[in-house]
Design a protein around this motif. Structure first.
Motif, PDB file in Angstrom:
ATOM      1  N   GLN A 192       0.822  -1.199   0.000  1.00 45.87           N
ATOM      2  CA  GLN A 192       0.000   0.000   0.000  1.00 45.87           C
ATOM      3  C   GLN A 192       0.862   1.257   0.000  1.00 45.87           C
ATOM      4  N   LEU A 193       0.395   2.273  -0.676  1.00 50.08           N
ATOM      5  CA  LEU A 193       1.022   3.592  -0.625  1.00 50.08           C
ATOM      6  C   LEU A 193       0.223   4.425   0.361  1.00 50.08           C
ATOM      7  N   GLN A 194       0.852   4.702   1.503  1.00 55.12           N
ATOM      8  CA  GLN A 194       0.114   5.419   2.534  1.00 55.12           C
ATOM      9  C   GLN A 194       1.001   6.420   3.250  1.00 55.12           C
ATOM     10  N   ASP A 195       0.557   7.638   3.212  1.00 59.34           N
ATOM     11  CA  ASP A 195       1.173   8.724   3.934  1.00 59.34           C
ATOM     12  C   ASP A 195       0.177   9.867   3.846  1.00 59.34           C
ATOM     13  N   LYS A 196       0.444  10.943   4.520  1.00 56.27           N
ATOM     14  CA  LYS A 196      -0.473  12.084   4.471  1.00 56.27           C
ATOM     15  C   LYS A 196      -0.068  12.996   3.323  1.00 56.27           C
ATOM     16  N   PHE A 197      -0.835  12.934   2.235  1.00 55.95           N
ATOM     17  CA  PHE A 197      -0.542  13.736   1.053  1.00 55.95           C
ATOM     18  C   PHE A 197      -1.670  14.723   0.775  1.00 55.95           C
ATOM     19  N   PHE A 198      -2.279  15.249   1.826  1.00 51.20           N
ATOM     20  CA  PHE A 198      -3.410  16.159   1.644  1.00 51.20           C
ATOM     21  C   PHE A 198      -3.453  17.155   2.799  1.00 51.20           C
ATOM     22  N   ASP A 199      -4.186  18.227   2.612  1.00 48.26           N
ATOM     23  CA  ASP A 199      -4.414  19.209   3.661  1.00 48.26           C
ATOM     24  C   ASP A 199      -5.861  19.087   4.129  1.00 48.26           C
ATOM     25  N   ASP A 200      -6.046  18.913   5.429  1.00 45.61           N
ATOM     26  CA  ASP A 200      -7.379  18.765   6.019  1.00 45.61           C
ATOM     27  C   ASP A 200      -7.760  20.105   6.643  1.00 45.61           C
ATOM     28  N   ILE A 201      -8.493  20.908   5.888  1.00 43.21           N
ATOM     29  CA  ILE A 201      -8.740  22.301   6.274  1.00 43.21           C
ATOM     30  C   ILE A 201      -9.830  22.424   7.328  1.00 43.21           C
ATOM     31  N   ASP A 202      -9.551  23.212   8.359  1.00 43.30           N
ATOM     32  CA  ASP A 202     -10.520  23.499   9.413  1.00 43.30           C
ATOM     33  C   ASP A 202     -11.413  24.641   8.943  1.00 43.30           C
ATOM     34  N   ILE A 203     -12.656  24.323   8.578  1.00 44.21           N
ATOM     35  CA  ILE A 203     -13.546  25.320   7.984  1.00 44.21           C
ATOM     36  C   ILE A 203     -14.143  26.271   9.023  1.00 44.21           C
ATOM     37  N   SER A 204     -13.820  26.090  10.295  1.00 41.59           N
ATOM     38  CA  SER A 204     -14.325  27.003  11.318  1.00 41.59           C
ATOM     39  C   SER A 204     -13.543  28.312  11.324  1.00 41.59           C
ATOM     40  N   HIS A 205     -12.427  28.366  10.562  1.00 39.70           N
ATOM     41  CA  HIS A 205     -11.624  29.586  10.458  1.00 39.70           C
ATOM     42  C   HIS A 205     -11.724  30.140   9.042  1.00 39.70           C
ATOM     43  N   PHE A 206     -11.704  31.436   8.935  1.00 37.01           N
ATOM     44  CA  PHE A 206     -11.745  32.056   7.616  1.00 37.01           C
ATOM     45  C   PHE A 206     -10.443  31.815   6.866  1.00 37.01           C
ATOM     46  N   SER A 207      -9.321  31.935   7.578  1.00 27.66           N
ATOM     47  CA  SER A 207      -8.023  31.712   6.950  1.00 27.66           C
ATOM     48  C   SER A 207      -7.757  30.215   6.856  1.00 27.66           C
ATOM     49  N   PHE A 208      -6.932  29.824   5.890  1.00 25.85           N
ATOM     50  CA  PHE A 208      -6.667  28.403   5.654  1.00 25.85           C
ATOM     51  C   PHE A 208      -5.699  27.846   6.697  1.00 25.85           C
ATOM     52  N   ARG A 209      -6.190  26.923   7.485  1.00 22.00           N
ATOM     53  CA  ARG A 209      -5.341  26.220   8.433  1.00 22.00           C
ATOM     54  C   ARG A 209      -5.890  24.809   8.611  1.00 22.00           C
ATOM     55  N   GLU A 210      -4.992  23.901   8.952  1.00 17.33           N
ATOM     56  CA  GLU A 210      -5.427  22.530   9.190  1.00 17.33           C
ATOM     57  C   GLU A 210      -5.933  22.379  10.619  1.00 17.33           C
ATOM     58  N   TYR A 211      -6.680  21.305  10.829  1.00  9.20           N
ATOM     59  CA  TYR A 211      -7.128  21.011  12.186  1.00  9.20           C
ATOM     60  C   TYR A 211      -5.909  20.852  13.099  1.00  9.20           C
ATOM     61  N   GLY A 212      -5.948  21.540  14.247  1.00  6.67           N
ATOM     62  CA  GLY A 212      -4.850  21.457  15.204  1.00  6.67           C
ATOM     63  C   GLY A 212      -3.833  22.566  15.072  1.00  6.67           C
ATOM     64  N   GLU A 213      -3.878  23.340  13.987  1.00  3.37           N
ATOM     65  CA  GLU A 213      -2.952  24.463  13.819  1.00  3.37           C
ATOM     66  C   GLU A 213      -3.523  25.716  14.476  1.00  3.37           C
ATOM     67  N   ASN A 214      -2.664  26.466  15.126  1.00  2.00           N
ATOM     68  CA  ASN A 214      -3.106  27.681  15.819  1.00  2.00           C
ATOM     69  C   ASN A 214      -3.084  28.910  14.928  1.00  2.00           C
ATOM     70  N   GLU A 215      -2.396  28.830  13.814  1.00  2.00           N
ATOM     71  CA  GLU A 215      -2.324  29.971  12.910  1.00  2.00           C
ATOM     72  C   GLU A 215      -2.214  29.471  11.474  1.00  2.00           C
ATOM     73  N   PRO A 216      -2.654  30.274  10.497  1.00  2.00           N
ATOM     74  CA  PRO A 216      -2.593  29.833   9.099  1.00  2.00           C
ATOM     75  C   PRO A 216      -1.161  29.709   8.609  1.00  2.00           C
ATOM     76  N   LYS A 217      -0.898  28.658   7.851  1.00  4.18           N
ATOM     77  CA  LYS A 217       0.448  28.428   7.314  1.00  4.18           C
ATOM     78  C   LYS A 217       0.421  28.161   5.821  1.00  4.18           C
ATOM     79  N   ARG A 218      -0.729  28.447   5.181  1.00  2.00           N
ATOM     80  CA  ARG A 218      -0.829  28.159   3.746  1.00  2.00           C
ATOM     81  C   ARG A 218      -1.858  29.066   3.093  1.00  2.00           C
ATOM     82  N   TYR A 219      -1.684  29.206   1.802  1.00  2.50           N
ATOM     83  CA  TYR A 219      -2.628  29.987   0.995  1.00  2.50           C
ATOM     84  C   TYR A 219      -2.862  29.209  -0.291  1.00  2.50           C
TER      85      TYR A 219
END
Length: 244
Positions: A192-219
Protein backbone atom coordinates in the motif's frame (compact mmCIF):
# COMPACT_ATOMS: atom_id res chain seq x y z
CA UNK A 1 -0.99 4.84 -19.34
CA UNK A 2 -3.05 3.13 -16.64
CA UNK A 3 -6.83 3.52 -16.71
CA UNK A 4 -8.47 4.64 -13.46
CA UNK A 5 -12.14 5.17 -12.68
CA UNK A 6 -13.51 6.70 -9.48
CA UNK A 7 -17.05 5.75 -8.42
CA UNK A 8 -19.07 8.46 -6.62
CA UNK A 9 -22.69 7.87 -5.57
CA UNK A 10 -24.33 11.07 -4.24
CA UNK A 11 -28.01 11.29 -3.34
CA UNK A 12 -29.96 14.28 -2.11
CA UNK A 13 -29.40 17.97 -2.66
CA UNK A 14 -25.96 18.66 -4.10
CA UNK A 15 -23.76 20.93 -1.96
CA UNK A 16 -23.03 24.48 -3.09
CA UNK A 17 -19.34 23.67 -3.53
CA UNK A 18 -20.04 20.71 -5.84
CA UNK A 19 -19.25 22.70 -9.04
CA UNK A 20 -15.79 23.50 -7.65
CA UNK A 21 -15.14 19.82 -7.04
CA UNK A 22 -16.17 19.15 -10.64
CA UNK A 23 -13.72 21.77 -11.93
CA UNK A 24 -10.84 19.99 -10.20
CA UNK A 25 -12.12 16.60 -11.38
CA UNK A 26 -12.26 17.87 -14.98
CA UNK A 27 -8.59 18.85 -14.79
CA UNK A 28 -7.73 15.24 -13.98
CA UNK A 29 -7.94 14.22 -17.62
CA UNK A 30 -6.21 10.88 -16.96
CA UNK A 31 -8.85 9.90 -14.37
CA UNK A 32 -12.45 8.95 -15.20
CA UNK A 33 -15.25 9.82 -12.79
CA UNK A 34 -18.59 7.98 -12.66
CA UNK A 35 -21.16 9.85 -10.57
CA UNK A 36 -24.50 8.30 -9.60
CA UNK A 37 -27.11 10.79 -8.41
CA UNK A 38 -30.84 11.44 -8.20
CA UNK A 39 -30.37 15.16 -8.85
CA UNK A 40 -30.73 17.21 -12.04
CA UNK A 41 -27.45 17.02 -13.94
CA UNK A 42 -28.40 19.16 -16.95
CA UNK A 43 -26.80 22.17 -15.26
CA UNK A 44 -23.37 20.54 -15.53
CA UNK A 45 -23.42 20.04 -19.30
CA UNK A 46 -21.75 23.43 -19.67
CA UNK A 47 -18.70 21.94 -17.96
CA UNK A 48 -18.11 19.77 -21.05
CA UNK A 49 -15.93 17.33 -19.11
CA UNK A 50 -15.25 14.21 -21.15
CA UNK A 51 -13.80 12.37 -18.15
CA UNK A 52 -16.91 12.82 -15.97
CA UNK A 53 -19.95 10.62 -16.57
CA UNK A 54 -23.22 11.11 -14.72
CA UNK A 55 -25.79 8.35 -14.30
CA UNK A 56 -29.21 9.34 -12.99
CA UNK A 57 -31.01 6.87 -10.75
CA UNK A 58 -32.86 6.78 -7.45
CA UNK A 59 -31.26 5.73 -4.22
CA UNK A 60 -33.71 2.81 -4.13
CA UNK A 61 -32.44 1.63 -7.54
CA UNK A 62 -28.86 1.82 -6.32
CA UNK A 63 -29.81 -0.15 -3.23
CA UNK A 64 -31.29 -2.84 -5.47
CA UNK A 65 -28.07 -2.92 -7.50
CA UNK A 66 -26.01 -3.41 -4.35
CA UNK A 67 -28.42 -6.03 -3.01
CA UNK A 68 -28.17 -8.02 -6.23
CA UNK A 69 -24.49 -8.69 -5.47
CA UNK A 70 -25.12 -10.44 -2.16
CA UNK A 71 -27.08 -13.57 -1.21
CA UNK A 72 -28.22 -12.13 2.14
CA UNK A 73 -30.43 -9.13 2.91
CA UNK A 74 -28.29 -6.03 3.26
CA UNK A 75 -28.95 -2.91 5.32
CA UNK A 76 -28.76 0.25 3.22
CA UNK A 77 -31.51 2.60 4.38
CA UNK A 78 -29.67 5.90 3.99
CA UNK A 79 -26.98 7.24 1.61
CA UNK A 80 -24.65 7.77 4.57
CA UNK A 81 -24.41 4.00 5.05
CA UNK A 82 -22.69 3.83 1.65
CA UNK A 83 -19.46 4.69 3.49
CA UNK A 84 -19.31 1.06 4.61
CA UNK A 85 -19.83 -0.20 1.05
CA UNK A 86 -17.14 1.93 -0.60
CA UNK A 87 -14.48 -0.75 -0.23
CA UNK A 88 -16.75 -3.16 -2.12
CA UNK A 89 -17.24 -0.91 -5.17
CA UNK A 90 -14.76 -2.98 -7.18
CA UNK A 91 -17.08 -5.94 -6.64
CA UNK A 92 -20.42 -4.10 -6.83
CA UNK A 93 -19.55 -2.11 -9.97
CA UNK A 94 -17.43 -4.75 -11.68
CA UNK A 95 -19.31 -4.32 -14.98
CA UNK A 96 -18.72 -0.57 -14.95
CA UNK A 97 -15.02 -1.13 -14.23
CA UNK A 98 -14.23 -3.52 -17.06
CA UNK A 99 -11.18 -2.34 -18.97
CA UNK A 100 -9.86 -0.28 -16.05
CA UNK A 101 -6.59 -1.04 -14.28
CA UNK A 102 -7.60 0.71 -11.06
CA UNK A 103 -10.76 1.94 -9.38
CA UNK A 104 -11.46 4.09 -6.41
CA UNK A 105 -13.80 6.44 -4.61
CA UNK A 106 -13.66 9.99 -3.33
CA UNK A 107 -15.80 12.53 -1.52
CA UNK A 108 -17.20 15.64 -3.19
CA UNK A 109 -16.20 18.10 -0.45
CA UNK A 110 -12.61 18.05 -1.69
CA UNK A 111 -10.55 19.96 -4.24
CA UNK A 112 -8.29 17.66 -6.19
CA UNK A 113 -4.75 18.20 -7.38
CA UNK A 114 -3.25 16.11 -10.17
CA UNK A 115 -3.97 12.57 -8.94
CA UNK A 116 -2.23 10.72 -11.77
CA UNK A 117 0.93 12.82 -11.51
CA UNK A 118 0.98 12.24 -7.76
CA UNK A 119 0.73 8.46 -8.22
CA UNK A 120 3.53 8.50 -10.78
CA UNK A 121 5.78 10.61 -8.55
CA UNK A 122 5.37 8.05 -5.77
CA UNK A 123 5.94 5.04 -8.08
CA UNK A 124 2.44 3.71 -7.44
CA UNK A 125 2.25 1.83 -10.73
CA UNK A 126 5.93 0.92 -10.89
CA UNK A 127 5.81 -0.70 -7.43
CA UNK A 128 2.52 -2.42 -8.19
CA UNK A 129 0.75 -1.15 -5.08
CA UNK A 130 -2.65 -2.66 -4.38
CA UNK A 131 -4.07 0.44 -2.71
CA UNK A 132 -3.50 4.14 -2.11
CA UNK A 133 -5.12 5.99 0.76
CA UNK A 134 -6.20 5.52 4.35
CA UNK A 135 -9.15 7.85 4.92
CA UNK A 136 -12.51 7.83 3.17
CA UNK A 137 -12.10 11.02 1.17
CA UNK A 138 -9.96 9.37 -1.55
CA UNK A 139 -8.72 5.82 -2.11
CA UNK A 140 -7.54 3.94 -5.20
CA UNK A 141 -7.41 0.16 -5.59
CA UNK A 142 -5.92 -2.23 -8.10
CA UNK A 143 -8.72 -3.69 -10.23
CA UNK A 144 -8.09 -7.39 -9.66
CA UNK A 145 -10.23 -10.26 -8.38
CA UNK A 146 -8.04 -10.64 -5.32
CA UNK A 147 -8.21 -6.97 -4.33
CA UNK A 148 -11.88 -6.55 -5.24
CA UNK A 149 -12.87 -9.42 -2.93
CA UNK A 150 -10.48 -8.57 -0.10
CA UNK A 151 -13.25 -6.90 1.93
CA UNK A 152 -14.81 -10.36 2.37
CA UNK A 153 -11.72 -11.84 4.05
CA UNK A 154 -12.35 -10.25 7.44
CA UNK A 155 -14.83 -12.93 8.44
CA UNK A 156 -13.74 -14.61 11.64
CA UNK A 157 -11.28 -11.83 12.61
CA UNK A 158 -13.62 -9.70 14.72
CA UNK A 159 -17.11 -8.29 14.53
CA UNK A 160 -16.06 -4.94 13.04
CA UNK A 161 -14.16 -6.55 10.17
CA UNK A 162 -16.80 -9.10 9.16
CA UNK A 163 -18.50 -7.71 6.05
CA UNK A 164 -21.62 -9.80 6.71
CA UNK A 165 -22.09 -8.12 10.10
CA UNK A 166 -21.35 -4.71 8.63
CA UNK A 167 -23.64 -5.02 5.63
CA UNK A 168 -26.59 -6.31 7.68
CA UNK A 169 -26.41 -3.62 10.37
CA UNK A 170 -27.84 -0.08 10.27
CA UNK A 171 -24.85 1.09 12.28
CA UNK A 172 -21.98 2.79 10.45
CA UNK A 173 -18.73 0.89 11.01
CA UNK A 174 -16.43 3.29 9.07
CA UNK A 175 -15.35 0.15 7.20
CA UNK A 176 -13.50 2.26 4.61
CA UNK A 177 -10.89 3.64 7.02
CA UNK A 178 -8.11 2.73 9.47
CA UNK A 179 -10.07 0.41 11.78
CA UNK A 180 -11.72 -1.38 8.87
CA UNK A 181 -10.33 -2.23 5.45
CA UNK A 182 -6.87 -1.03 6.47
CA UNK A 183 -6.53 -3.85 8.99
CA UNK A 184 -7.64 -6.39 6.40
CA UNK A 185 -5.06 -5.17 3.88
CA UNK A 186 -2.37 -5.32 6.53
CA UNK A 187 -3.34 -8.86 7.53
CA UNK A 188 -3.04 -9.96 3.89
CA UNK A 189 0.32 -8.17 3.47
CA UNK A 190 -0.84 -6.20 0.43
CA UNK A 191 1.47 -3.41 -0.72
CA UNK A 192 0.00 0.00 0.00
CA UNK A 193 1.02 3.59 -0.63
CA UNK A 194 0.11 5.42 2.53
CA UNK A 195 1.17 8.72 3.93
CA UNK A 196 -0.47 12.08 4.47
CA UNK A 197 -0.54 13.74 1.05
CA UNK A 198 -3.41 16.16 1.64
CA UNK A 199 -4.41 19.21 3.66
CA UNK A 200 -7.38 18.77 6.02
CA UNK A 201 -8.74 22.30 6.27
CA UNK A 202 -10.52 23.50 9.41
CA UNK A 203 -13.55 25.32 7.98
CA UNK A 204 -14.32 27.00 11.32
CA UNK A 205 -11.62 29.59 10.46
CA UNK A 206 -11.75 32.06 7.62
CA UNK A 207 -8.02 31.71 6.95
CA UNK A 208 -6.67 28.40 5.65
CA UNK A 209 -5.34 26.22 8.43
CA UNK A 210 -5.43 22.53 9.19
CA UNK A 211 -7.13 21.01 12.19
CA UNK A 212 -4.85 21.46 15.20
CA UNK A 213 -2.95 24.46 13.82
CA UNK A 214 -3.11 27.68 15.82
CA UNK A 215 -2.32 29.97 12.91
CA UNK A 216 -2.59 29.83 9.10
CA UNK A 217 0.45 28.43 7.31
CA UNK A 218 -0.83 28.16 3.75
CA UNK A 219 -2.63 29.99 0.99
CA UNK A 220 -4.46 28.35 -1.91
CA UNK A 221 -5.01 29.69 -5.39
CA UNK A 222 -6.41 28.48 -8.67
CA UNK A 223 -5.32 29.09 -12.25
CA UNK A 224 -6.53 27.62 -15.53
CA UNK A 225 -2.93 26.80 -16.40
CA UNK A 226 -1.91 24.91 -13.25
CA UNK A 227 -5.18 24.17 -11.45
CA UNK A 228 -5.05 24.10 -7.66
CA UNK A 229 -1.80 25.21 -6.01
CA UNK A 230 -0.75 26.25 -2.54
CA UNK A 231 1.91 28.37 -0.91
CA UNK A 232 3.04 26.76 2.35
CA UNK A 233 5.19 28.05 5.20
CA UNK A 234 7.27 25.05 6.31
CA UNK A 235 9.97 25.54 8.95
CA UNK A 236 10.21 29.16 7.99
CA UNK A 237 10.61 28.41 4.29
CA UNK A 238 8.06 29.08 1.55
CA UNK A 239 7.14 26.14 -0.69
CA UNK A 240 4.73 26.10 -3.61
CA UNK A 241 3.05 22.80 -4.47
CA UNK A 242 -0.03 21.26 -6.00
CA UNK A 243 -2.02 19.37 -3.37
CA UNK A 244 -3.55 15.99 -4.11
Amino acid sequence: MKKIRLIIPYFGKLPKFFPYFLLTAKRNQKIDFLIYTDQNIDQFEILNAENIEFKTLSFDDLRKKVQSKFDFEISLKTPYKLCDYKVAYGFIFEEELKGYDYWGFCDTDVLLGDIYQFLEEHSFFENDYSRYGLLGHLQIFKNSQEVNHIFMSGQGLNYRLDFHNIFTSEQNFIFDEADGIQKIFEKNNFKQLQDKFFDDIDISHFSFREYGENEPKRYYFWSEENGLESINLIDGNIKVNRPL
